[in-house]
Design an enzyme around this catalytic site. Structure first.
Site, PDB file in Angstrom:
ATOM      1  N   LYS A  54       0.883  -1.209  -0.062  1.00 16.29           N
ATOM      2  CA  LYS A  54      -0.182  -0.203  -0.296  1.00 16.29           C
ATOM      3  C   LYS A  54       0.395   1.060  -0.123  1.00 16.29           C
ATOM      4  CE  LYS A  54      -3.881  -2.888   2.363  1.00 16.29           C
ATOM      5  NZ  LYS A  54      -3.816  -3.552   3.630  1.00 16.29           N
ATOM      6  N   GLN A  98      -3.669  -1.272   9.590  1.00 16.98           N
ATOM      7  CA  GLN A  98      -3.893  -2.864   9.464  1.00 16.98           C
ATOM      8  C   GLN A  98      -4.386  -3.525   9.721  1.00 16.98           C
ATOM      9  OE1 GLN A  98      -2.571  -3.359   6.406  1.00 16.98           O
ATOM     10  NE2 GLN A  98      -3.160  -5.887   6.932  1.00 16.98           N
ATOM     11  N   ASP A 121     -10.304   3.810   4.226  1.00 16.25           N
ATOM     12  CA  ASP A 121     -10.115   2.713   4.468  1.00 16.25           C
ATOM     13  C   ASP A 121     -11.514   1.929   4.861  1.00 16.25           C
ATOM     14  OD1 ASP A 121      -8.844  -0.089   3.800  1.00 16.25           O
ATOM     15  OD2 ASP A 121      -8.407  -0.751   5.521  1.00 16.25           O
TER      16      ASP A 121
END
Lengths: 288, 288
Positions: A54, A98, A121
């Site tokens: 990413k 994450q 996200d």
């Protein structure tokens, strides 16, 4: 089926990124550097890989990637403090925590702490609710990727029966919500679903989001169904038995090279959009 | 079908209220008066009736009802100011903004302004998201009523195929989410759904939330289906053709006397729970 369409995620992702490049350049020319903060807790090798991928994708586009790596023994409170400071940091436009975090951490509490304006996200319940009610800014990236692939290839969900297999908070649930808002009739299935093959057989469009390799069988499909495989299992294997499904589907995403690359491009898109909002706010303040 | 079960909402509501009575008395004995603020904007007669019914139901149970009636020409900003002041008011535990508001008002913006701790009617996107992700406090009242009726009569959704007809933010969507969390396979249908009769025919449980009188036909049903009618149309008519559905259903809610009375009891329950949280907070402060 003859004349199947292979839905090429790399092509779609490149298209998304080409368009983003122009927008990122405009931001940079205005003196604003879009920035995504990624938080990795602990040393899980695949999480490290994802975060690095990413970060690299950001860099390639001119988006700054601020990488925060916390030790395995981080507490909920310590992680919350990091998130709060990133919420306050005006140079940060998006925050990605994450998944998964080490088990001593209350992951949900930490997700919820992310400022909605920086939830690129799509992990907060507020973001989920806004998405489901039809005015969300940043849906979760994999669901957004599925919609983007459909749009790119002109696959209209309106009036279609979509069967989503899986109901996770960042995949099965939000993709069901997005497709419902696109006027599909949506059936959400999961581990308690009886007669899954019969239900999948009803689908004009199947979304596989179950996390089990080769789980969706070709013989379950209706002839001509569209198959969107959001699975990504060990060894680059999707949730769909690709070869068998390919024979019956009218269109299908491969794994790898299907939903995956587009997912990352959605993260870049949302970060760019958050930065554009930041620029707009800054300009409004200057003009006051 | 023989031996049908008529799901009696008045019985369920009375059971809910009996149990709440004890809890409200405990609150009153602790010196805390649970209070629901209702906001009515304009002079729509049925809205006035609804608000009055809700206020009276509160009073009967010992819950204070603070009724705010704003003029038809109220602006979004004026309504927001009222909501903000109720958010701040510690004597108010729940806030209900009666839908619909006059058309010059941004209703969604006003719903969103309600503090999540006081959103006892389940109208905010945050409340919706929390409900859908499985940790919501106060789901919308009609969906909560449907779940409560099912629980009262021991109707387990697990593994069942539920077909929800309707997708409004306070009914079709949240009831789909709640039943998915109860491990049902859920299909959400709406005006763009093709072949609705065929889809309803798959259902072990049908939830009618479409707002069209006598819309769901008896001949569509699978023999032995459970029918939950959340419709409430002019003249006390549900969304379900009751007489025809009664012949095939194993259990069914009538209209009136089905989902409706339980819906109001959910509002009372949520307000009581919000007040209990208020008491807990007060006690924690005292003990510090």
């Amino acid at each position: 089926m003859e004349n199947q369409l292979i839905l090429n995620g790399t092509t779609v992702a490149n298209d998304v990124k080409e368009k983003l490049k122009v927008r990122v350049e405009q931001l940079l020319q205005s003196g604003l550097v879009p920035c995504l903060a990624t938080i990795l807790v602990g040393d899980d090798p695949s999480s490290e890989t994802y975060v690095r991928m990413k970060g690299n994708a950001c860099k390639k586009l001119g988006i700054e990637s601020k990488r925060i790596h916390l030790p395995e023994e981080t507490t909920t409170e310590e992680l919350l403090a990091v998130i709060h400071s990133l919420n306050e940091d005006r140079s940060v436009h998006g925050i990605l925590l994450q998944h998964p975090v080490p088990k001593q951490i209350d992951e949900r509490k930490c997700f919820e702490a992310i400022d909605i304006e920086k939830d690129v996200d799509g992990v907060t319940s507020l973001g989920y609710g806004q998405t489901a009610l039809g005015f969300g800014m940043y849906p979760s990236c994999t669901p957004a990727a599925i919609i983007t692939i459909m749009d790119y290839y002109g696959i209209d969900a309106k009036g279609k029966h979509v069967v989503v297999v899986g109901r996770s908070p960042i995949l099965g649930k939000p993709v069901s919500a997005l497709l419902l808002n696109r006027n599909a009739t949506v059936t959400t299935c999961h581990s308690y679903t009886h007669n899954l093959p019969e239900i999948v057989a009803l689908a004009d469009i199947v979304v596989a989001a179950v996390g089990k390799p080769n789980f969706i069988q070709g013989e379950w499909l209706k002839e001509g169904a569209v198959v969107l495989d959001a699975g990504y299992n060990k060894g680059n294997i999707g949730d769909v038995d690709y070869e068998a499904c390919l024979k019956k589907a009218s269109a299908i995403t491969p794994v790898p090279g299907g939903v995956g690359p587009v997912t990352i491009s959605m993260l870049l898109k949302h970060t760019t959009e958050a930065a554009e909002k930041g620029l707009k706010l800054r300009n409004e303040k200057v003009s006051q």
